[in-house]
Enzyme design. Structure first.
Site, PDB file in Angstrom:
ATOM      1  N   GLU A 121     -27.327  37.635  50.866  1.00 46.33           N
ATOM      2  CA  GLU A 121     -27.021  38.738  51.566  1.00 46.33           C
ATOM      3  C   GLU A 121     -28.198  39.320  51.934  1.00 46.33           C
ATOM      4  O   GLU A 121     -28.310  40.030  53.339  1.00 46.33           O
ATOM      5  CB  GLU A 121     -25.708  39.615  50.884  1.00 46.33           C
ATOM      6  CG  GLU A 121     -24.403  38.809  50.922  1.00 46.33           C
ATOM      7  CD  GLU A 121     -23.398  39.601  50.026  1.00 46.33           C
ATOM      8  OE1 GLU A 121     -23.610  39.694  48.997  1.00 46.33           O
ATOM      9  OE2 GLU A 121     -22.419  39.684  50.780  1.00 46.33           O
ATOM     10  N   GLU A 137     -19.305  34.347  44.892  1.00 44.62           N
ATOM     11  CA  GLU A 137     -18.415  35.474  44.526  1.00 44.62           C
ATOM     12  C   GLU A 137     -16.878  35.218  43.993  1.00 44.62           C
ATOM     13  O   GLU A 137     -16.438  35.687  43.099  1.00 44.62           O
ATOM     14  CB  GLU A 137     -18.508  36.566  45.447  1.00 44.62           C
ATOM     15  CG  GLU A 137     -19.773  37.486  45.782  1.00 44.62           C
ATOM     16  CD  GLU A 137     -20.518  36.852  46.628  1.00 44.62           C
ATOM     17  OE1 GLU A 137     -20.453  35.718  46.963  1.00 44.62           O
ATOM     18  OE2 GLU A 137     -21.557  37.558  47.087  1.00 44.62           O
TER      19      GLU A 137
END
Ligand code: DAK
Length: 259
Positions: A113, A133
């Site tokens: 990210e 995640e």
């Protein structure tokens, strides 16, 4: 925090190296705060024309947010951390100075990210990309559900986020997640070369291009085109545009002053 961040400045290029090898450069709160301070410095320091962000060593760019730190967060603390992380990525994306992530190894979760908040990405062949995640019972919290589909398309992003699998640098290149793959030893020299190929252009033109590109992403096409027209008009108030066009007509290299 500066134990975890190294910086150098040469030829207008600041190189920020995230240095937390014992945790594969995973981002903890202190590191995110340190990166925000560094971004403020990049913005304020006129000597800095562009930024390259990388990770120390040859194993990891950033292996995600620090799982051990996150495990102890309350919901309110998690939201505060999300805001901090989103502030960092917004600062990067909205920077008037070009930012390249040089990805030298694992680029996972919050690391991917962070890389996606840069304007361009280069990678070494051993780099691995993913949003793992779900393996931790989480979802991406640092912009991954939004920036990944914008870069590689909704189908591929959905598969990566739902399965948590990693892709190679070669696949990342094919999918448009990275702009170039360079041999590990060549990663920094070639990334610096790429940055120099941008910095020799008019800084105002580069800054306005970034503003038009990123400022237009979330607007309806008509609004975004209107913004582009306004910026196109505004660039005609700079000395650099006179220099650029005169240099072409006079068959010489332009000497841009950033004015
Ligand atoms: N956090 C903390 N420590 C980490 C880490 C991480 N993300 N990744 C690796 N480490 C540590 C390991 O625990 C190990 O430490 P010791 O056990 O030796 O003390 C050391 O780094 C070396 O790692 P390994 O021994 O595991 O090395 P391997 O080569 O065997 O494996 C690996 C490398 C990258 C496949 C593996 O380490 C791994 O799977 N790491 C976790 C990757 C991951 O799941 N990343 C996503 C984390 S979740 C947010 C912003 C962002 C996010 C969330 C919220 N807000 C702003 C709120 C993002 C979330 C994530 O990124």
């Amino acid at each position: 925090m500066y134990d975890m961040i190294e910086s150098s400045l040469s030829d207008g290029i600041m190189i920020i190296t995230i240095k937390r090898p014992q945790a594969l450069n995973a981002l903890n709160r202190e590191l995110i705060e340190g990166l925000i301070l560094m971004l403020e410095e990049v913005d304020a320091n006129e000597q800095v024309k562009g930024l390259i962000l990388t990770g120390a060593g040859e194993k990891a760019f950033v292996a995600g947010a620090d799982i051990k730190e996150m495990a102890a967060l309350s919901p309110v603390e998690a939201m505060e951390l999300a805001k901090l992380g989103q502030h960092l990525s917004k600062m990067m994306e909205e920077s008037a100075k070009p930012i390249i992530a040089a990805i030298n190894g694992f680029c996972l979760g919050g690391g991917n990210e962070l890389a996606m908040a840069a304007h361009l990405r280069t990678a070494s062949p051993n780099a691995k990309f993913g949003q793992p995640e779900v393996n931790l019972g989480l979802i991406p919290g640092f912009g991954g559900t939004q920036r990944l589909p914008r870069l590689i398309g909704l189908g591929r992003a959905t598969e990566l986020i739902l399965t948590g699998t990693m892709i190679t640098a070669e696949t990342a290149l094919q999918w448009g997640l990275v702009n170039h793959v360079f041999e590990q030893a060549e990663l920094m020299p070639k990334t610096i070369e790429l940055m120099k190929s941008i910095l020799c252009k008019g800084p105002q033109a580069v800054a306005f291009s970034l503003k038009a590109l990123y400022g237009g992403q979330d607007r309806p096409l008509a609004d975004a085109l209107n913004q582009e027209a306004q910026l196109f008009g505004l660039i005609f108030s700079t000395s650099d545009h006179v220099e650029g066009m005169n240099a072409f007509i006079e068959k010489r290299k332009p000497d841009f002053k950033g004015e």
